[in-house]
Design an enzyme around this catalytic site. Structure first.
Site, PDB file in Angstrom:
ATOM      1  N   GLY A   1      -9.925   5.825   8.365  1.00 30.10           N
ATOM      2  CA  GLY A   1     -10.884   5.550   9.444  1.00 30.10           C
ATOM      3  C   GLY A   1     -10.200   5.005  10.686  1.00 30.10           C
ATOM      4  O   GLY A   1      -9.160   4.354  10.608  1.00 30.10           O
TER       5      GLY A   1
ATOM      6  N   ARG B   1      -8.507  11.885   5.959  1.00 27.82           N
ATOM      7  CA  ARG B   1      -8.565  11.144   4.698  1.00 27.82           C
ATOM      8  C   ARG B   1      -7.903  11.871   3.523  1.00 27.82           C
ATOM      9  O   ARG B   1      -8.148  11.526   2.379  1.00 27.82           O
ATOM     10  CB  ARG B   1     -10.019  10.819   4.358  1.00 27.82           C
ATOM     11  CG  ARG B   1     -10.670   9.816   5.288  1.00 27.82           C
ATOM     12  CD  ARG B   1     -11.884   9.165   4.661  1.00 27.82           C
ATOM     13  NE  ARG B   1     -12.532   8.219   5.555  1.00 27.82           N
ATOM     14  CZ  ARG B   1     -12.146   6.953   5.737  1.00 27.82           C
ATOM     15  NH1 ARG B   1     -11.113   6.499   5.068  1.00 27.82           N
ATOM     16  NH2 ARG B   1     -12.788   6.158   6.572  1.00 27.82           N
TER      17      ARG B   1
ATOM     18  N   ASP C   1      -5.177   1.930   0.430  1.00 25.25           N
ATOM     19  CA  ASP C   1      -4.849   3.135  -0.337  1.00 25.25           C
ATOM     20  C   ASP C   1      -3.690   3.904   0.304  1.00 25.25           C
ATOM     21  O   ASP C   1      -2.785   4.367  -0.385  1.00 25.25           O
ATOM     22  CB  ASP C   1      -6.068   4.077  -0.434  1.00 25.25           C
ATOM     23  CG  ASP C   1      -7.078   3.573  -1.455  1.00 25.25           C
ATOM     24  OD1 ASP C   1      -6.654   2.869  -2.400  1.00 25.25           O
ATOM     25  OD2 ASP C   1      -8.280   3.859  -1.306  1.00 25.25           O
TER      26      ASP C   1
ATOM     27  N   LYS D   1      -3.626  -1.152   8.738  1.00 24.73           N
ATOM     28  CA  LYS D   1      -4.767  -0.777   9.584  1.00 24.73           C
ATOM     29  C   LYS D   1      -6.066  -0.835   8.809  1.00 24.73           C
ATOM     30  O   LYS D   1      -6.082  -0.434   7.653  1.00 24.73           O
ATOM     31  CB  LYS D   1      -4.538   0.645  10.094  1.00 24.73           C
ATOM     32  CG  LYS D   1      -5.709   1.282  10.770  1.00 24.73           C
ATOM     33  CD  LYS D   1      -6.162   2.613  10.151  1.00 24.73           C
ATOM     34  CE  LYS D   1      -6.838   2.455   8.825  1.00 24.73           C
ATOM     35  NZ  LYS D   1      -7.515   3.668   8.327  1.00 24.73           N
ATOM     36  N   THR D   2      -7.112  -1.328   9.355  1.00 22.17           N
ATOM     37  CA  THR D   2      -8.498  -1.102   8.937  1.00 22.17           C
ATOM     38  C   THR D   2      -9.407  -2.152   9.566  1.00 22.17           C
ATOM     39  O   THR D   2      -9.080  -3.347   9.553  1.00 22.17           O
ATOM     40  CB  THR D   2      -8.750  -1.087   7.407  1.00 22.17           C
ATOM     41  OG1 THR D   2     -10.157  -0.895   7.197  1.00 22.17           O
ATOM     42  CG2 THR D   2      -8.323  -2.335   6.660  1.00 22.17           C
TER      43      THR D   2
ATOM     44  N   ASP E   1     -12.005  -3.004   8.340  1.00 26.83           N
ATOM     45  CA  ASP E   1     -12.669  -3.712   7.248  1.00 26.83           C
ATOM     46  C   ASP E   1     -12.053  -5.089   6.958  1.00 26.83           C
ATOM     47  O   ASP E   1     -12.695  -5.930   6.330  1.00 26.83           O
ATOM     48  CB  ASP E   1     -12.612  -2.882   5.957  1.00 26.83           C
ATOM     49  CG  ASP E   1     -13.308  -1.532   6.107  1.00 26.83           C
ATOM     50  OD1 ASP E   1     -13.982  -1.329   7.138  1.00 26.83           O
ATOM     51  OD2 ASP E   1     -13.169  -0.690   5.211  1.00 26.83           O
TER      52      ASP E   1
HETATM   53  P1  FBP Z   1     -10.621   2.746   6.408  1.00 25.56           P
HETATM   54  O1  FBP Z   1     -10.723   1.932   5.153  1.00 25.56           O
HETATM   55  O2  FBP Z   1     -10.002   4.062   6.209  1.00 25.56           O
HETATM   56  O3  FBP Z   1      -9.950   1.969   7.510  1.00 25.56           O
HETATM   57  O4  FBP Z   1     -12.101   3.047   6.905  1.00 25.56           O
HETATM   58  C1  FBP Z   1     -12.960   2.094   7.402  1.00 25.56           C
HETATM   59  C2  FBP Z   1     -14.384   2.566   7.514  1.00 25.56           C
HETATM   60  O5  FBP Z   1     -14.796   2.411   8.856  1.00 25.56           O
HETATM   61  C3  FBP Z   1     -15.331   1.843   6.565  1.00 25.56           C
HETATM   62  O6  FBP Z   1     -15.762   0.620   7.117  1.00 25.56           O
HETATM   63  C4  FBP Z   1     -16.439   2.851   6.399  1.00 25.56           C
HETATM   64  O7  FBP Z   1     -17.144   2.679   5.187  1.00 25.56           O
HETATM   65  C5  FBP Z   1     -15.706   4.165   6.397  1.00 25.56           C
HETATM   66  O8  FBP Z   1     -14.545   3.953   7.168  1.00 25.56           O
HETATM   67  C6  FBP Z   1     -16.496   5.301   6.976  1.00 25.56           C
HETATM   68  O9  FBP Z   1     -15.800   6.481   6.740  1.00 25.56           O
HETATM   69  P2  FBP Z   1     -15.884   7.788   7.631  1.00 25.56           P
HETATM   70  O10 FBP Z   1     -15.110   7.529   8.879  1.00 25.56           O
HETATM   71  O11 FBP Z   1     -15.209   8.819   6.796  1.00 25.56           O
HETATM   72  O12 FBP Z   1     -17.310   8.061   7.925  1.00 25.56           O
END
Ligand code: FBP
Length: 551
Positions: free
Chosen positions: A78, A142, A173, A199-200, A202
């Site tokens: 993400g 992803r 991951d 990175k994230t 979250d």
């Molecule tokens: P990452 O863990 O890859 O950094 O993603 C964060 C995130 O924004 C989460 O908070 C959310 O649940 C998910 O990505 C949403 O995924 P997508 O971008 O595939 O809709």
């Protein structure tokens, strides 16, 4: 590309590097490390990259001459604010090693690496993206990088482009997979270093040695701005309850940080729900009681923050989702042929009695959302489940019941919001702009020092950025063994909210007062120019964690 006035002004911002990185550095090795748990198993799986020392960079008074190096970079998963600054820091870092060094970006995430889709990132491209949000410079994806066939396929393009180091910018991951890739390349003497960057948005990739993942700061500031605006609207019209779901996947760090910033009436923390084994009804009753108590004081309005992963932390829902995952995986073809109108009854007929009853009691929309495709890591896509609506509707039902018992007199009108994508590509705050640039530049220093299987680490983040400490952490140090898809695998431990941690403790001490009184804070938009106390403050999560460690 036409640019806004802010974009133009922001392009000239020069991120502040830790002072040590402004000159030549040498890598000073600390003590040998070990994984956070399951040392024997992890050591056996990573014979070439386990137990390496932590590295800290110090000033080098006798630097040798650098040689040109070709480096590859991948954005994984993400989006998170600041990714472009990691890449520009990396670019400047390898150019500092030697002006003929070259940077190649693999397109649309790890998939571009495997499929040999890339572009060279030259200075004119990099300059377009400095201090901007987004991952659009090369795109992200992803695809999971986990099989030997993918590693070998990727190696072909690395050889072709004479790339000697690969930087993977990703979450837990992706960094786990970076460590596996580093181990594999070392084991076959591929001559390619692999470096990870945390990175994230979250905020769940952090530990004793990585203080925060990048993007969390900016994303939570964006959400806090909008929550503050909603709360001010709410306090002006005094007629709505706003149910606001916040991204963050499993962890509730984002919701907690926004609660500390904005002081809402309610914030649910998934990790607490799990620890206290709360049911959906417990949560609904808790919110409804606060609505009733405020109504008794004449306040028929308020704000409720909900972490997006909540549903998976309610023990009964967790059991339901686990059975659903298996059912859908084992009967994927048959399920795909069932038309939408019959999906719910198809599932109800096949689940165990207990889970079937819970599933049948869910609002239809939520039941359908639970059946949507899983992501490539096998996770339910929690961002697609409208937990805010589920809770809002259940609270309304509960209030009707309280009203009929004479325990609630008031009006309840709800509004629903979901904030996630709004914050992931915002222009990075000064904190993230500096942090990301430093992470990328630091990654170049790790490359120069010849290591592999390390994560770029910049620490001391509550201090001004020039005082930050930079170095590298062996990724295996962050690992433990966990069950994934029915098998024990080495993975970086995901950091959830800890209930004895300082941020949660601060929140828990204040929440009853925030519930009954209107104590909203309106943080306002991110400021990029102005006094440091307005522009350069790190997240409250970081500040409270730091205070606890140093009290
Ligand atoms: P990452 O863990 O890859 O950094 O993603 C964060 C995130 O924004 C989460 O908070 C959310 O649940 C998910 O990505 C949403 O995924 P997508 O971008 O595939 O809709």
């Amino acid at each position: 590309m036409k640019k806004s006035a802010l974009q133009k002004a922001r392009a000239t911002y020069q991120p502040k590097l830790p002072i040590v990185l402004t000159g030549a550095v040498k890598a000073v090795e600390g003590k040998a490390t070990q994984s956070v748990a399951d040392q024997e198993e992890i050591k056996a799986l990573f014979p070439n990259t386990y137990g390496l020392p932590e590295i800290q960079f110090e000033k080098d008074n006798n630097p040798g001459k650098g040689s040109p190096i070709n480096v590859g970079v991948i954005l994984s998963g993400g989006q998170a604010p600041g990714g472009h600054n990691v890449i520009s820091g990396l670019f400047d870092g390898i150019k500092k090693i030697h002006r003929d060094s070259r940077l190649f970006g693999f397109l649309m995430g790890p998939g571009g690496f495997v499929d040999h889709q890339y572009k060279e990132l030259t200075s004119d491209i990099i300059d377009e993206y400095r201090n901007t949000g987004g991952f659009d410079i090369i795109g992200s994806g992803r695809t999971k990088l986990e099989t030997q066939a993918q590693f070998d396929k990727g190696l072909e393009i690395l050889k072709e482009l004479n790339i000697k180091a690969l930087v993977i910018i990703g979450g837990d991951d992706s960094n786990t997979n970076a460590a596996i890739l580093a181990e594999y390349y070392k084991s076959i003497n591929a001559g390619v270093q692999v470096i990870g960057c945390p990175k994230t948005i979250d905020g769940d990739l952090k530990n004793e040695v990585i203080e925060t993942s990048f993007g969390f700061d900016t994303a939570t500031k964006v959400y806090s701005e909008v929550i503050g605006n909603i709360q001010r609207d709410c306090n002006s019209s005094k007629k709505y309850w706003h149910f606001i779901k916040l991204m963050g996947r499993s962890a509730s760090h984002i919701a907690l940080e926004c609660a500390l910033q904005c002081q809402p009436n309610v914030c649910i923390i998934s990790e607490e729900v799990e620890a206290k084994k709360q049911t959906l009804n417990d949560i609904v009753n808790y919110i409804a009681d606060i609505v009733a108590a405020r109504a008794a004081k004449g306040m028929n309005f308020g704000s409720v923050l909900i972490p997006e992963g909540l549903i998976e932390f309610i023990p009964a829902m967790k059991a339901l989702i686990a059975e659903l995952n298996d059912l859908m995986a084992q009967n994927a073809e048959e399920f795909a042929s069932v038309d939408k109108a019959n999906q719910i009854s198809w599932i109800v007929d096949r689940l165990s009695a207990e889970n079937s009853a819970i599933f049948a009691s869910l609002p239809e929309g939520v039941a359908h959302q639970l059946c949507l495709d899983r992501d490539p890591h096998g996770n339910v896509q929690v961002s697609l489940i409208e937990t805010e609506k589920l809770l809002g509707h259940m609270v309304a039902r509960r209030l009707d019941q309280l009203k009929s018992e004479g325990r609630y007199v008031g009006k309840f009108a709800s509004m629903f919001h979901f904030f996630g994508y709004e914050g992931r590509c915002a222009d990075p705050s000064n904190f993230d702009a500096d942090y990301c640039y430093a992470l990328g530049f630091n990654a170049a220093c790790l490359i120069r020092s010849g290591v592999t299987g390390y994560m770029s680490s910049v620490r001391g983040l509550t201090k001004p950025s020039v005082q930050w400490i930079s170095g590298g952490i062996p990724i295996t140090m962050m690992m433990n063994m966990e069950r994934r898809h029915g098998m024990m695998k080495p993975v970086i431990q995901k950091a959830l909210v800890t209930l004895d941690g300082a941020p949660f403790q601060k929140f828990a001490a204040m929440r009853d007062s925030w519930a009954l009184n209107t104590s909203f804070i309106y943080p306002g938009p991110i400021q990029y120019f102005g006094p440091a106390e307005v522009c350069d403050q790190p997240s409250l999560t970081l500040q409270y964690e730091y205070q606890k460690h140093h009290s």
